[in-house]
Design an enzyme around this catalytic site. Sequence first.
Site, PDB file in Angstrom:
ATOM      1  N   GLU A  97     -33.293  -7.315   6.311  1.00 56.51           N
ATOM      2  CA  GLU A  97     -33.511  -6.582   5.070  1.00 56.51           C
ATOM      3  C   GLU A  97     -32.381  -5.608   4.732  1.00 56.51           C
ATOM      4  O   GLU A  97     -32.103  -5.371   3.557  1.00 56.51           O
ATOM      5  CB  GLU A  97     -34.843  -5.825   5.131  1.00 56.51           C
ATOM      6  CG  GLU A  97     -36.063  -6.720   5.224  1.00 56.51           C
ATOM      7  CD  GLU A  97     -36.165  -7.684   4.056  1.00 56.51           C
ATOM      8  OE1 GLU A  97     -35.719  -7.347   2.936  1.00 56.51           O
ATOM      9  OE2 GLU A  97     -36.686  -8.806   4.270  1.00 56.51           O
ATOM     10  N   HIS A 149       0.876  -1.170   0.000  1.00 56.36           N
ATOM     11  CA  HIS A 149       0.000   0.000   0.000  1.00 56.36           C
ATOM     12  C   HIS A 149       0.913   1.219   0.000  1.00 56.36           C
ATOM     13  O   HIS A 149       1.895   1.268   0.751  1.00 56.36           O
ATOM     14  CB  HIS A 149      -0.898  -0.004   1.235  1.00 56.36           C
ATOM     15  CG  HIS A 149      -1.873   1.134   1.316  1.00 56.36           C
ATOM     16  ND1 HIS A 149      -2.511   1.663   0.204  1.00 56.36           N
ATOM     17  CD2 HIS A 149      -2.321   1.860   2.372  1.00 56.36           C
ATOM     18  CE1 HIS A 149      -3.320   2.637   0.586  1.00 56.36           C
ATOM     19  NE2 HIS A 149      -3.210   2.783   1.897  1.00 56.36           N
ATOM     20  N   SER A 198     -35.468 -10.099  -8.723  1.00 58.19           N
ATOM     21  CA  SER A 198     -36.811  -9.990  -9.294  1.00 58.19           C
ATOM     22  C   SER A 198     -36.974  -8.661 -10.023  1.00 58.19           C
ATOM     23  O   SER A 198     -36.236  -7.692  -9.782  1.00 58.19           O
ATOM     24  CB  SER A 198     -37.856 -10.086  -8.186  1.00 58.19           C
ATOM     25  OG  SER A 198     -37.808  -8.913  -7.371  1.00 58.19           O
TER      26      SER A 198
END
Length: 338
Positions: A225, A106, A250
């Site tokens: 949820e 990093h 969906s």
Amino acid sequence: MAIIHYDADLGLIRARKVAILGYGSQGHAHALNLKDSGVQVRVGLPAGSASRAKAEAAGLTVNTPAEASAWADVIMVLTPDTGQGALYREAIAPNLTPGKTLMFAHGFNIRYGWIEVPAGVDVSLVAPKSPGHRVREVFVEGGGTPGLVAIHQDASGQAMALALSYAAAIGLTRAGVLETTFAEETETDLFGEKAVLCGGASALVKAGFETLVEAGYQPEIAYFECLHELKLIVDLMYRGGLSYMRYSISDTAEYGDYTGGARLVTAETKAEMKRILEEIQDGRYANAWMEENRTGRKWFEAQRAADYDHPIEVVGRQLRKMMPFLDAAEVPAPAKKD
């Protein structure tokens, strides 16, 4: 177009002695993968480190950081960002002679000038784009994780070739190694953590949970949820991007995606993201984090303690006991401060 490397000369790193400073998530993966690739490797750890026994049990030679740095031709720093400056001054710099290579996973300390390396030393970055345990697991399976490579200082004229050889030895060229710079790696990494992956996602999850609970819904339902099912969506994105996620859910959920997202992440949100990026680019964010550490991390520890006791965490700890298939991981409660 990005430059991606899939090949490298393993003989270059096999001809060097490599010190891995640190034996955490990345450190253990780098050290073991290098060892399995036929590279001479030692691990540098303080005398009192709890990781010494783990490294020795894995068949690795363990020295102090100073001893490992003196022995090595290539020194890879895999310790936390905030302590690297002191580690460099105390253990690395006295042993960093011309012709050696200093590596990082990093770019933080090089990008913001906390570490300044003298001429005559190659400075490079090899950064797997995966947690260390996956770097190790995928390597053992015969594959590799993608990674990044960058050169800050090329004293030898061979810094890139050696960095790619190191990347190959830990398995990264099996998937592909993308060329970048220390600045690009550091700035994008910090931005991703602060604005999206950690800061953004955590805040969105908590806000959604709080909104449902304040409206009278059960905390347990709100947890499922707004937090639990997030993994299902992220896994779909991980496999095939946003399009695959939308293909898999969906039509009702996809409609909610299009109608809700733009109302939550607005032009004002993006403007704030730009301000966050500017603070990263000009060093304000890095300086604030280093100052927080220098002064005892009181604010940081207070945030950690407050979120540990947030209702979504309290209910989550109870619900995860219902799901042994998760292999749930629970962290100890933060120490209470006077």
